[in-house]
Design a protein around this motif. Structure first.
Motif, PDB file in Angstrom:
ATOM      1  N   PHE A  31      51.111   5.390 108.967  1.00 52.97           N
ATOM      2  CA  PHE A  31      50.514   6.320 108.100  1.00 52.97           C
ATOM      3  C   PHE A  31      50.346   7.643 109.050  1.00 52.97           C
ATOM      4  O   PHE A  31      49.882   7.628 110.020  1.00 52.97           O
ATOM      5  CB  PHE A  31      49.164   6.144 107.633  1.00 52.97           C
ATOM      6  CG  PHE A  31      49.195   4.831 106.680  1.00 52.97           C
ATOM      7  CD1 PHE A  31      49.590   4.719 105.541  1.00 52.97           C
ATOM      8  CD2 PHE A  31      49.078   3.424 107.135  1.00 52.97           C
ATOM      9  CE1 PHE A  31      49.877   3.839 104.462  1.00 52.97           C
ATOM     10  CE2 PHE A  31      49.030   2.352 106.444  1.00 52.97           C
ATOM     11  CZ  PHE A  31      49.455   2.508 105.281  1.00 52.97           C
ATOM     12  N   ALA A  32      50.601   8.734 107.958  1.00 60.33           N
ATOM     13  CA  ALA A  32      50.079   9.897 108.709  1.00 60.33           C
ATOM     14  C   ALA A  32      48.954  10.202 107.828  1.00 60.33           C
ATOM     15  O   ALA A  32      48.831  10.481 106.473  1.00 60.33           O
ATOM     16  CB  ALA A  32      51.282  11.156 108.623  1.00 60.33           C
ATOM     17  N   ILE A  33      48.104  10.842 108.435  1.00 57.38           N
ATOM     18  CA  ILE A  33      46.852  11.048 107.751  1.00 57.38           C
ATOM     19  C   ILE A  33      46.662  12.583 107.779  1.00 57.38           C
ATOM     20  O   ILE A  33      46.767  13.247 108.697  1.00 57.38           O
ATOM     21  CB  ILE A  33      45.475  10.556 108.373  1.00 57.38           C
ATOM     22  CG1 ILE A  33      45.389   9.070 108.853  1.00 57.38           C
ATOM     23  CG2 ILE A  33      44.196  10.893 107.833  1.00 57.38           C
ATOM     24  CD1 ILE A  33      45.634   8.178 107.621  1.00 57.38           C
ATOM     25  N   LEU A  34      46.390  13.177 106.271  1.00 55.47           N
ATOM     26  CA  LEU A  34      46.367  14.396 106.122  1.00 55.47           C
ATOM     27  C   LEU A  34      45.153  15.283 105.876  1.00 55.47           C
ATOM     28  O   LEU A  34      44.228  14.496 105.494  1.00 55.47           O
ATOM     29  CB  LEU A  34      47.420  14.811 105.039  1.00 55.47           C
ATOM     30  CG  LEU A  34      48.831  14.076 104.912  1.00 55.47           C
ATOM     31  CD1 LEU A  34      49.506  14.438 103.663  1.00 55.47           C
ATOM     32  CD2 LEU A  34      49.739  14.556 106.158  1.00 55.47           C
ATOM     33  N   LYS A  35      45.035  16.310 106.486  1.00 50.56           N
ATOM     34  CA  LYS A  35      43.746  17.412 106.182  1.00 50.56           C
ATOM     35  C   LYS A  35      44.478  18.726 105.688  1.00 50.56           C
ATOM     36  O   LYS A  35      45.190  19.048 106.522  1.00 50.56           O
ATOM     37  CB  LYS A  35      42.991  17.261 107.234  1.00 50.56           C
ATOM     38  CG  LYS A  35      41.565  18.274 106.921  1.00 50.56           C
ATOM     39  CD  LYS A  35      40.771  18.228 108.168  1.00 50.56           C
ATOM     40  CE  LYS A  35      39.277  18.666 107.447  1.00 50.56           C
ATOM     41  NZ  LYS A  35      38.911  19.853 107.663  1.00 50.56           N
ATOM     42  N   ASP A  36      44.364  18.953 104.471  1.00 53.60           N
ATOM     43  CA  ASP A  36      44.851  20.367 104.035  1.00 53.60           C
ATOM     44  C   ASP A  36      46.290  20.583 104.153  1.00 53.60           C
ATOM     45  O   ASP A  36      47.067  21.473 104.545  1.00 53.60           O
ATOM     46  CB  ASP A  36      44.081  21.467 104.644  1.00 53.60           C
ATOM     47  CG  ASP A  36      42.672  21.724 104.597  1.00 53.60           C
ATOM     48  OD1 ASP A  36      42.300  21.379 103.648  1.00 53.60           O
ATOM     49  OD2 ASP A  36      42.005  21.919 105.630  1.00 53.60           O
ATOM     50  N   GLY A  37      46.916  19.295 103.835  1.00 52.61           N
ATOM     51  CA  GLY A  37      48.469  19.126 103.535  1.00 52.61           C
ATOM     52  C   GLY A  37      49.068  19.113 105.128  1.00 52.61           C
ATOM     53  O   GLY A  37      50.279  19.232 105.056  1.00 52.61           O
ATOM     54  N   LYS A  38      48.220  18.927 106.182  1.00 46.91           N
ATOM     55  CA  LYS A  38      49.059  18.844 107.614  1.00 46.91           C
ATOM     56  C   LYS A  38      48.313  17.703 108.156  1.00 46.91           C
ATOM     57  O   LYS A  38      47.462  17.106 107.906  1.00 46.91           O
ATOM     58  CB  LYS A  38      48.325  20.349 108.383  1.00 46.91           C
ATOM     59  CG  LYS A  38      48.989  21.597 107.975  1.00 46.91           C
ATOM     60  CD  LYS A  38      48.557  22.460 108.866  1.00 46.91           C
ATOM     61  CE  LYS A  38      49.122  23.856 108.245  1.00 46.91           C
ATOM     62  NZ  LYS A  38      48.622  25.117 108.265  1.00 46.91           N
ATOM     63  N   VAL A  39      49.396  17.105 109.049  1.00 39.95           N
ATOM     64  CA  VAL A  39      49.064  16.044 109.767  1.00 39.95           C
ATOM     65  C   VAL A  39      47.896  16.039 110.694  1.00 39.95           C
ATOM     66  O   VAL A  39      47.955  16.866 111.520  1.00 39.95           O
ATOM     67  CB  VAL A  39      50.101  15.422 110.534  1.00 39.95           C
ATOM     68  CG1 VAL A  39      49.965  14.192 111.386  1.00 39.95           C
ATOM     69  CG2 VAL A  39      51.315  15.038 109.486  1.00 39.95           C
TER      70      VAL A  39
END
Length: 91
Positions: A31-39
């Motif tokens: 999984f890539a965990i995103l914050k504000d659409g960024k990894v």
């Protein structure tokens, strides 16, 4: 799959299902965990000895605070021939 927050801790929760029609010795989901659409982080869950049609629950604490999304980057399995007595198991 969904992200939930309990007591300021973010978790990825959901259910995975073996639809391959064969037993799988080890399954992994990256999984890539995103914050504000960024990894913001990458995390992996594994399941072992998963039978055909078997479902398993995923409950993954997320190390990144304030994560607001995720994506599945890869789903795979380790080769059964690499699992027996081989310390160099590859994905």
């Amino acid at each position: 799959m969904e992200l939930i927050t309990i007591n300021h801790q973010v978790y990825l929760q959901g259910t995975a299902l073996n639809v391959s029609g064969r037993p799988l010795p080890t399954v992994f989901i990256d999984f890539a965990i995103l914050k504000d659409g960024k990894v913001a982080a990458n995390q992996t869950v594994e399941a072992h000895a998963v039978d055909p049609g078997q479902a398993w629950r995923i409950w993954l604490p997320i190390a990144t605070k304030a994560a607001d999304g995720f994506r599945v980057d890869r789903i795979g399995m380790t080769s059964p021939s690499l699992l027996v007595g081989d310390s160099t198991t590859k994905r």
